[in-house]
Design an enzyme around this catalytic site. Structure first.
Site, PDB file in Angstrom:
ATOM      1  N   ASP A   8     -59.455-108.760 -24.779  1.00  0.00           N
ATOM      2  CA  ASP A   8     -60.179-109.828 -24.289  1.00  0.00           C
ATOM      3  C   ASP A   8     -61.646-109.896 -24.852  1.00  0.00           C
ATOM      4  O   ASP A   8     -61.841-109.762 -26.175  1.00  0.00           O
ATOM      5  CB  ASP A   8     -60.269-109.390 -22.765  1.00  0.00           C
ATOM      6  CG  ASP A   8     -61.176-110.372 -21.914  1.00  0.00           C
ATOM      7  OD1 ASP A   8     -60.454-111.376 -21.791  1.00  0.00           O
ATOM      8  OD2 ASP A   8     -62.025-110.053 -21.474  1.00  0.00           O
TER       9      ASP A   8
ATOM     10  N   ASP B  90     -50.157-115.866 -21.633  1.00  0.00           N
ATOM     11  CA  ASP B  90     -51.509-115.501 -21.375  1.00  0.00           C
ATOM     12  C   ASP B  90     -52.020-116.771 -20.702  1.00  0.00           C
ATOM     13  O   ASP B  90     -52.013-118.016 -21.262  1.00  0.00           O
ATOM     14  CB  ASP B  90     -52.088-115.153 -22.445  1.00  0.00           C
ATOM     15  CG  ASP B  90     -53.470-114.391 -22.347  1.00  0.00           C
ATOM     16  OD1 ASP B  90     -54.067-115.034 -21.233  1.00  0.00           O
ATOM     17  OD2 ASP B  90     -53.799-113.465 -23.056  1.00  0.00           O
TER      18      ASP B  90
ATOM     19  N   HIS C 270     -52.105-111.623 -19.827  1.00  0.00           N
ATOM     20  CA  HIS C 270     -53.548-111.167 -20.437  1.00  0.00           C
ATOM     21  C   HIS C 270     -53.468-109.700 -20.072  1.00  0.00           C
ATOM     22  O   HIS C 270     -54.412-109.108 -20.550  1.00  0.00           O
ATOM     23  CB  HIS C 270     -54.356-111.982 -19.800  1.00  0.00           C
ATOM     24  CG  HIS C 270     -55.505-111.855 -20.831  1.00  0.00           C
ATOM     25  ND1 HIS C 270     -55.934-112.179 -21.767  1.00  0.00           N
ATOM     26  CD2 HIS C 270     -56.968-111.474 -20.088  1.00  0.00           C
ATOM     27  CE1 HIS C 270     -56.950-111.980 -22.184  1.00  0.00           C
ATOM     28  NE2 HIS C 270     -57.786-111.491 -21.305  1.00  0.00           N
TER      29      HIS C 270
END
Length: 260
Positions: free
Chosen positions: A80, A206, A234
């Site tokens: 991320d 995701d 995710h």
């Protein structure tokens, strides 16, 4: 977010059939994403509202790299927003990074910010925009200091394929995301950042950084190789942990491809 790192010598511990003497390094440094933290394998507390720059956000990582010996290298794995931290560290200490792995992460080109990337997600489906809540610790007349994710949106946005027990842990452990590092545009050079071997790991289910956006980043800033975790959301360390481990071992053992 003071404890940005969890250092895992995974090969000696979990891969008994792997010959580690042929590896450039057997140390993997996991760099967590925005809102996540060392709680993925521990607990640590830091006031994210006080983080005012990407250099401050990445300081635990850069301090660790700075402290390595001249011949020591590690593999960095970014998740991320951790992609921005890892890119920043690659630019600062390229000789100490054997490989950089971007796991459904912000793999930004020179001159771009994480906000530039997330803006594309917002333009696509608006899911992230609806879920985010700005924090104004310095007053509403000043810029936001952090971003919270609405608890009711966590499963759909981040953990749509993850086990319920892990979602329960995450729902009480997610932290505010410092806003200043999201805004900062990276300065990356071919000589430093570009000299490090890069790999991208896609996550097909995701909802935070959708697959088309991941592929767009890879197209704009091509890594050495793109790998894919099918069925992963995710948080692939929750939704597909065994496949993730296998993928990281595969990358770690991947030799240089010499030009013919």
């Amino acid at each position: 977010m003071l404890n940005l790192l969890e250092i895992v010598k995974v090969f000696n511990r979990t891969s008994t059939d792997l010959n580690t003497k042929d590896l450039e390094t057997n140390v993997i440094v996991l760099v967590h994403g925005g809102g996540f933290g060392a709680w993925c394998s521990g607990i640590h507390h830091y006031d994210t509202n006080k983080i005012s720059s990407l250099s401050e956000y990445a300081e635990p990582l850069t301090s660790y790299l700075k402290g390595l010996g001249d011949a020591e290298k590690v593999i960095l794995v970014a998740h991320d927003l951790g992609g921005a931290c890892v890119s920043y560290a690659m630019e600062m200490f390229p000789s100490r990074v054997a490989k950089a792995v971007f796991l459904c992460a912000a793999m930004l080109a020179n001159g771009n910010s994480a906000l530039d990337m997330f803006q594309k997600q917002m333009d696509t489906n608006g899911t992230l925009q609806k879920a985010q809540e700005f924090v104004y610790s310095n007053g509403k007349d000043r810029p936001p200091t952090a971003i919270n994710i609405d608890r009711a949106s966590l499963r759909d946005l981040l953990f749509n394929q993850s086990p319920s027990k892990d979602v329960s842990l995450a729902s009480v452990s997610m932290r505010p995301i410092p806003f200043a590092p999201v805004l900062e545009k990276l300065v990356l050079t071919a000589e430093n950042y570009g000299s490090v071997r890069r790999f991208y790991v896609e996550t097909t289910e995701d909802n935070t950084i959708p697959l088309p956006l991941q592929q767009s980043m890879c197209g704009a800033n091509p890594p050495e190789k793109v790998l894919r975790l099918k069925g992963a959301d995710h948080a692939p360390f929750f939704s597909k942990p065994q496949a993730l481990h296998k993928t990281l071992v595969e990358i770690a053992t991947m030799p240089h491809v010499r030009a013919s």
